[in-house]
Design an enzyme around this catalytic site. Structure first.
Site, PDB file in Angstrom:
ATOM      1  N   ARG A  49       0.825  -1.202   0.000  1.00  0.00           N
ATOM      2  CA  ARG A  49       0.000   0.000   0.000  1.00  0.00           C
ATOM      3  C   ARG A  49       0.864   1.258   0.000  1.00  0.00           C
ATOM      4  O   ARG A  49       1.941   1.282   0.594  1.00  0.00           O
ATOM      5  CB  ARG A  49      -0.921   0.004   1.226  1.00  0.00           C
ATOM      6  CG  ARG A  49      -1.994  -1.076   1.185  1.00  0.00           C
ATOM      7  CD  ARG A  49      -2.805  -1.102   2.461  1.00  0.00           C
ATOM      8  NE  ARG A  49      -2.005  -1.566   3.590  1.00  0.00           N
ATOM      9  CZ  ARG A  49      -2.491  -1.706   4.829  1.00  0.00           C
ATOM     10  NH1 ARG A  49      -3.746  -1.402   5.094  1.00  0.00           N
ATOM     11  NH2 ARG A  49      -1.711  -2.134   5.790  1.00  0.00           N
ATOM     12  N   ASP A  51       0.763   5.669   0.532  1.00  0.00           N
ATOM     13  CA  ASP A  51       0.015   6.746   1.176  1.00  0.00           C
ATOM     14  C   ASP A  51      -0.428   7.809   0.181  1.00  0.00           C
ATOM     15  O   ASP A  51      -0.010   7.812  -0.978  1.00  0.00           O
ATOM     16  CB  ASP A  51       0.898   7.418   2.245  1.00  0.00           C
ATOM     17  CG  ASP A  51       1.196   6.496   3.409  1.00  0.00           C
ATOM     18  OD1 ASP A  51       0.388   5.590   3.679  1.00  0.00           O
ATOM     19  OD2 ASP A  51       2.246   6.684   4.045  1.00  0.00           O
ATOM     20  N   TYR A 109      11.677   0.994  -3.181  1.00  0.00           N
ATOM     21  CA  TYR A 109      11.176   2.365  -3.286  1.00  0.00           C
ATOM     22  C   TYR A 109      12.307   3.275  -3.742  1.00  0.00           C
ATOM     23  O   TYR A 109      13.484   2.979  -3.535  1.00  0.00           O
ATOM     24  CB  TYR A 109      10.679   2.879  -1.939  1.00  0.00           C
ATOM     25  CG  TYR A 109       9.329   2.354  -1.494  1.00  0.00           C
ATOM     26  CD1 TYR A 109       8.168   3.084  -1.726  1.00  0.00           C
ATOM     27  CD2 TYR A 109       9.221   1.142  -0.823  1.00  0.00           C
ATOM     28  CE1 TYR A 109       6.944   2.615  -1.304  1.00  0.00           C
ATOM     29  CE2 TYR A 109       7.990   0.657  -0.403  1.00  0.00           C
ATOM     30  CZ  TYR A 109       6.851   1.407  -0.651  1.00  0.00           C
ATOM     31  OH  TYR A 109       5.636   0.928  -0.240  1.00  0.00           O
ATOM     32  N   ARG A 214       9.872   7.846   4.538  1.00  0.00           N
ATOM     33  CA  ARG A 214       9.771   9.296   4.716  1.00  0.00           C
ATOM     34  C   ARG A 214      10.441   9.743   6.016  1.00  0.00           C
ATOM     35  O   ARG A 214      11.027  10.839   6.077  1.00  0.00           O
ATOM     36  CB  ARG A 214       8.311   9.732   4.684  1.00  0.00           C
ATOM     37  CG  ARG A 214       7.675   9.577   3.291  1.00  0.00           C
ATOM     38  CD  ARG A 214       6.181   9.770   3.338  1.00  0.00           C
ATOM     39  NE  ARG A 214       5.841  11.081   3.864  1.00  0.00           N
ATOM     40  CZ  ARG A 214       4.598  11.431   4.227  1.00  0.00           C
ATOM     41  NH1 ARG A 214       3.598  10.548   4.149  1.00  0.00           N
ATOM     42  NH2 ARG A 214       4.363  12.648   4.681  1.00  0.00           N
TER      43      ARG A 214
END
Length: 278
Positions: A49, A51, A109, A214
Site C-alpha cells: 500500500r 500513502d 522504493y 519518509r
C-alpha cells in the site's frame, strides 16, 4: 483464473492506494475500471500500500475472474476506464498460488529530491525539495548504519499496523544527477550560489513500516545538510522511539518501484514508467 497486473500511477490526486469510503483512492479507481471491463465486481490485492501523494511505478495486484481475455485486452480494456494518471502497464495470468503480497521477497522504493534555491514548478508534487546543498558522503555513511536487520521503531508511524518493527534493509543507494557546488559557510545567506541538482535515494527491504522511508529521509537530509553527524543515525536506531528521529518528510518524491518476486513467476521487473525518473 488469477490475473496479475502491473500498475503505475501519479499519486497526487488520490488518498493513497487502499480503498476508502470517499472512493478517491487508486484501488477504488482500478477496481471500478476492472469491473466495467469485466462486467462483474473485481476485488484486487496489492503488493504494497502507498500513502496519499505517493506514486507507483510498478504496483503489482492480483485478482480472480472467470473472464477469458488476452493480456493485451486486460491492459487496453481496463485503461479505457481509468483516469489519465493511472495506467495498467502489463497483465499476465498466474497460478492460483501466486499472491501479490505474500509471494514478494522484497520491496523497492525510490525517493527523488530536488536540491535547488527555488521550489519545484513543472515537477511539483513529483519530487521532494530542499534549498540547502547536501553532503552525499555523509548521507551514505548514515545510510550504511541502516543496512541489515534492525528494529525500526524510531522510523515507524504511530498508525502503523505491522506486527513487528524488525525489518531487514537490503540496499540503500544514493546518487546525484547534475552539478551541485557546495556552499561555503559565508555564502549561506545567498542561496543562489549553487547549481540545482536531483538526488535519488533507492531502498530495498523485505518489508517497510508505515512512513518508514519518509522518516528515514528526514534523518538523511538532516545529516546531509550538516545538522547531524552520520553516527547520529545509530543513536536514532538505538532509541527505538519516534521522538528520536527527524520529522516525517514530504510524500511528493516517493515512488513505489515495485515488489521483487522469484523468477519462477515470470513477471516483469519494471515498467515504461521507470524511464523518465531522474
Amino acid at each position: 483464473m488469477r490475473i496479475a497486473l502491473g500498475v503505475s500511477y501519479n499519486g497526487q490526486a488520490y488518498s493513497g492506494w487502499q480503498s476508502q469510503l470517499s472512493g478517491n483512492t487508486v484501488q477504488d479507481h482500478l477496481e471500478a475500471a476492472l469491473g466495467r471491463f469485466a462486467t462483474h465486481k473485481v476485488a484486487t490485492t496489492c503488493a504494497g500500500r502507498t500513502d496519499a501523494g505517493v506514486h507507483g511505478l510498478m504496483q503489482v495486484v492480483h485478482f480472480d475472474t472467470e473472464l477469458q481475455r488476452t493480456p493485451s485486452s486486460w491492459v487496453r480494456g481496463t485503461n479505457a476506464f481509468l483516469p489519465p494518471d493511472i495506467a495498467v502497464q502489463w497483465a499476465q495470468p498466474v497460478p492460483e498460488e501466486f499472491h501479490s503480497r505474500f509471494s514478494a521477497t522484497a520491496r523497492r522504493y525510490a525517493y527523488v529530491l530536488l536540491q535547488s534555491p527555488v521550489r519545484p514548478s513543472v515537477d511539483a508534487g513529483r519530487v521532494g525539495w530542499v534549498f540547502y546543498p547536501m553532503n552525499g558522503g555523509a548521507m551514505e555513511r548514515a545510510a550504511s548504519y541502516l543496512l541489515g536487520e534492525h528494529d525500526f521503531t524510531s522510523f515507524r508511524a504511530s498508525a502503523c499496523q505491522a506486527k513487528s518493527p524488525i525489518k531487514t534493509m537490503q540496499r540503500i543507494a544514493i546518487t546525484r544527477r547534475g552539478p551541485a557546488a557546495p556552499l561555503h559557510e559565508d555564502e549561506r545567506s545567498d542561496l543562489h550560489h549553487f547549481t540545482p541538482c536531483y538526488w535519488r535515494f533507492e531502498f530495498e527491504a523485505n518489508a517497510f513500516l508505515h512512513h518508514m522511508i519518509r522518516n528515514i529521509m528526514g534523518c538523511l537530509i538532516a545529516v546531509g545538510q550538516g545538522n547531524q553527524e552520520p553516527e547520529w543515525m545509530l543513536d536514532v536506531l538505538a532509541a527505538r522511539s519516534r521522538d528520536a528521529a527527524a520529522p516525517t518528510f514530504s510524500p511528493a518524491g516517493l515512488y513505489f518501484l515495485g515488489p521483487v518476486y522469484d523468477e519462477k513467476w515470470g513477471l516483469p521487473t519494471r515498467t515504461a514508467a521507470y524511464d523518465w525518473l531522474p
